[in-house]
Design an enzyme around this catalytic site. Structure first.
Site, PDB file in Angstrom:
ATOM      1  N   ALA A  75       0.863  -1.192   0.000  1.00 15.46           N
ATOM      2  CA  ALA A  75       0.000   0.000   0.000  1.00 15.46           C
ATOM      3  C   ALA A  75       0.894   1.234   0.000  1.00 15.46           C
ATOM      4  CB  ALA A  75      -0.884  -0.018   1.241  1.00 15.46           C
TER       5      ALA A  75
ATOM      6  N   GLY B 225       0.575  -5.494   1.043  1.00 18.19           N
ATOM      7  CA  GLY B 225      -0.724  -5.750   0.418  1.00 18.19           C
ATOM      8  C   GLY B 225      -0.579  -6.412  -0.942  1.00 18.19           C
TER       9      GLY B 225
ATOM     10  N   GLU C  75      -0.427  -9.941  -0.257  1.00 17.34           N
ATOM     11  CA  GLU C  75      -1.758 -10.403   0.170  1.00 17.34           C
ATOM     12  C   GLU C  75      -2.655 -10.603  -1.052  1.00 17.34           C
ATOM     13  OE1 GLU C  75      -2.834  -8.996   4.420  1.00 17.34           O
ATOM     14  OE2 GLU C  75      -2.136  -7.217   3.377  1.00 17.34           O
TER      15      GLU C  75
ATOM     16  N   GLU D 236       5.166  -5.006   7.030  1.00 19.15           N
ATOM     17  CA  GLU D 236       4.336  -4.049   7.770  1.00 19.15           C
ATOM     18  C   GLU D 236       4.874  -3.720   9.155  1.00 19.15           C
ATOM     19  OE1 GLU D 236       3.177  -6.704   6.116  1.00 19.15           O
ATOM     20  OE2 GLU D 236       1.498  -6.115   4.848  1.00 19.15           O
TER      21      GLU D 236
HETATM   22  N1  COA Z   1       4.495   3.414  -0.691  1.00 21.11           N
HETATM   23  C1  COA Z   1       4.790   4.589  -1.252  1.00 21.11           C
HETATM   24  N2  COA Z   1       5.828   4.771  -2.068  1.00 21.11           N
HETATM   25  C2  COA Z   1       6.596   3.712  -2.349  1.00 21.11           C
HETATM   26  C3  COA Z   1       6.326   2.437  -1.803  1.00 21.11           C
HETATM   27  C4  COA Z   1       5.217   2.314  -0.942  1.00 21.11           C
HETATM   28  N3  COA Z   1       4.855   1.138  -0.403  1.00 21.11           N
HETATM   29  N4  COA Z   1       7.270   1.576  -2.261  1.00 21.11           N
HETATM   30  C5  COA Z   1       8.079   2.279  -3.064  1.00 21.11           C
HETATM   31  N5  COA Z   1       7.674   3.565  -3.116  1.00 21.11           N
HETATM   32  C6  COA Z   1       8.278   4.659  -3.883  1.00 21.11           C
HETATM   33  C7  COA Z   1       9.493   5.209  -3.165  1.00 21.11           C
HETATM   34  O1  COA Z   1       9.103   6.168  -2.184  1.00 21.11           O
HETATM   35  C8  COA Z   1      10.234   5.829  -4.322  1.00 21.11           C
HETATM   36  O2  COA Z   1       9.656   7.066  -4.628  1.00 21.11           O
HETATM   37  P1  COA Z   1      10.590   8.368  -4.969  1.00 21.11           P
HETATM   38  O3  COA Z   1      11.323   7.951  -6.230  1.00 21.11           O
HETATM   39  O4  COA Z   1       9.597   9.438  -5.188  1.00 21.11           O
HETATM   40  O5  COA Z   1      11.485   8.551  -3.808  1.00 21.11           O
HETATM   41  C9  COA Z   1       9.962   4.893  -5.473  1.00 21.11           C
HETATM   42  O6  COA Z   1       8.793   4.169  -5.098  1.00 21.11           O
HETATM   43  C10 COA Z   1      11.073   3.895  -5.708  1.00 21.11           C
HETATM   44  O7  COA Z   1      11.326   3.230  -4.479  1.00 21.11           O
HETATM   45  P2  COA Z   1      12.810   3.050  -3.863  1.00 21.11           P
HETATM   46  O8  COA Z   1      12.648   2.762  -2.406  1.00 21.11           O
HETATM   47  O9  COA Z   1      13.655   4.199  -4.234  1.00 21.11           O
HETATM   48  O10 COA Z   1      13.267   1.755  -4.670  1.00 21.11           O
HETATM   49  P3  COA Z   1      14.313   0.642  -4.206  1.00 21.11           P
HETATM   50  O11 COA Z   1      14.512  -0.225  -5.391  1.00 21.11           O
HETATM   51  O12 COA Z   1      15.490   1.254  -3.544  1.00 21.11           O
HETATM   52  O13 COA Z   1      13.546  -0.215  -3.049  1.00 21.11           O
HETATM   53  C11 COA Z   1      11.671  -1.407  -2.094  1.00 21.11           C
HETATM   54  C12 COA Z   1      12.419  -0.974  -3.377  1.00 21.11           C
HETATM   55  C13 COA Z   1      10.392  -2.102  -2.539  1.00 21.11           C
HETATM   56  C14 COA Z   1      12.530  -2.381  -1.305  1.00 21.11           C
HETATM   57  C15 COA Z   1      11.353  -0.172  -1.239  1.00 21.11           C
HETATM   58  O14 COA Z   1      10.746   0.823  -2.064  1.00 21.11           O
HETATM   59  C16 COA Z   1      10.422  -0.421  -0.097  1.00 21.11           C
HETATM   60  O15 COA Z   1      10.809  -0.975   0.914  1.00 21.11           O
HETATM   61  N6  COA Z   1       9.139  -0.029  -0.232  1.00 21.11           N
HETATM   62  C17 COA Z   1       8.162  -0.138   0.808  1.00 21.11           C
HETATM   63  C18 COA Z   1       7.615  -1.540   0.862  1.00 21.11           C
HETATM   64  C19 COA Z   1       6.667  -1.699   2.006  1.00 21.11           C
HETATM   65  O16 COA Z   1       7.010  -1.550   3.159  1.00 21.11           O
HETATM   66  N7  COA Z   1       5.399  -2.041   1.699  1.00 21.11           N
HETATM   67  C20 COA Z   1       4.387  -2.350   2.655  1.00 21.11           C
HETATM   68  C21 COA Z   1       3.638  -1.166   3.049  1.00 21.11           C
HETATM   69  S1  COA Z   1       2.487  -1.583   4.295  1.00 21.11           S
END
Ligand code: COA
Length: 259
Positions: A63, A109, A112, A132
């Site tokens: 999400a 999500g 999920e 999460e």
């Molecule tokens: N919500 C909002 N934005 C998200 C996102 C999320 N769940 N996952 C990725 N993004 C956005 C980042 O903020 C970033 O935006 P920006 O370019 O404006 O800064 C863009 O997507 C790219 O993500 P980035 O983190 O730079 O890529 P990465 O390859 O270094 O890492 C992940 C990838 C998936 C490991 C990392 O983005 C991450 O941990 N995301 C969150 C996952 C998460 O916790 N999801 C569960 C939420 S309940």
């Protein structure tokens, strides 16, 4: 739609998450559009199966965390209900097969949603996680039960409590995915092949089989056996069963009517 692409080829719908700049994180608009695409494809009698995939290097990175900032406890319950019923429940209870073609990050999500699908295919660079707890929340779209069903309680606890990432080969070995597709370019082709294999079988058996397996996963052995007897009773009175058995004996391809 802004964040969801819907493509219909013959009797198969492909729903693609298309917000690659945020790794397909699900914001409110995207979720509403996804629900709309699900309602359209699942209610359309001419569409026999659905494939979900993501644009770019992510299936769904969970999400949209930014939208959690202003979400209060009351909003969270509605958000959980929406994901449980309108999204994941709708997929799991759909009267047609839904396949997840997981092309990269499959988190929160997103995992999920993948777990609510009937079959999960993963590209070899796919990465799974329920992250999460790292931000002070927990899975809320049916992830507890579905993860326990797929990987067992011990592994579900480990994954949810540690938030660690699981690569595709480990996801396959613990039962989180059905198959890895080594060449990412073939992921969708493979999903179409599997879906077409399912759709070649007797429609009545596929539809009832999916629903019954969902129930049986939650039943004890006595109730599951009872369900199998009821299904046998329905199927042995069906046209599809008559045609399927006859076609086998006559060494020809069955022509099913779905009744
Ligand atoms: N919500 C909002 N934005 C998200 C996102 C999320 N769940 N996952 C990725 N993004 C956005 C980042 O903020 C970033 O935006 P920006 O370019 O404006 O800064 C863009 O997507 C790219 O993500 P980035 O983190 O730079 O890529 P990465 O390859 O270094 O890492 C992940 C990838 C998936 C490991 C990392 O983005 C991450 O941990 N995301 C969150 C996952 C998460 O916790 N999801 C569960 C939420 S309940």
């Amino acid at each position: 739609m802004q964040y969801i692409d819907l493509k219909i080829d013959d009797d198969i719908a492909l729903i693609k998450f298309n917000r690659p700049e945020a790794l397909n994180a699900l914001n409110k608009l995207m979720l509403d559009e996804f629900e709309e695409a699900l309602i359209k494809t699942l209610n359309d009698k001419d569409i026999k199966g659905v494939i979900l995939t993501g644009e770019g290097k992510s299936f769904i990175a969970g999400a949209d965390i930014a939208e959690f900032l202003d979400m209060n406890a009351h909003d969270a319950v509605s958000f959980a209900e929406f994901g449980q019923n309108n999204i994941c429940g709708r997929i799991e209870n759909a009267p047609k097969p839904v396949i997840a073609a997981i092309n990269g990050y499959c988190m929160g999500g997103g995992n999920e949603i993948a777990m609510a699908c009937d079959i999960r295919l993963a590209s070899s660079d796919a990465v799974f996680s329920q992250p999460e707890a790292a931000i002070g929340i927990l899975p809320m779209w049916g992830g507890f039960r579905r993860l326990i069903r797929l990987v067992g309680l011990g592994r579900a606890k480990e994954l949810i409590l540690t938030c660690r990432r699981v690569k595709a080969d480990e996801a396959l070995s613990i039962g989180l995915v059905n198959k890895i597709v080594e060449d990412k370019n073939n992921l969708l082709d493979e999903a179409y092949i599997i879906l077409k294999n399912i759709l070649a079988n007797a429609p009545i058996a596929v539809k009832l089989g999916k629903a019954a397996l969902n129930y049986a996963a939650e039943f004890n052995i006595h109730d599951a056996n009872d369900l199998e007897r009821k299904l046998s009773n329905i199927l042995f009175a069906s046209e599809d069963k008559r045609e399927g058995v006859k076609a086998f004996i006559e060494k020809r391809r069955a022509e099913y009517k779905g009744e």
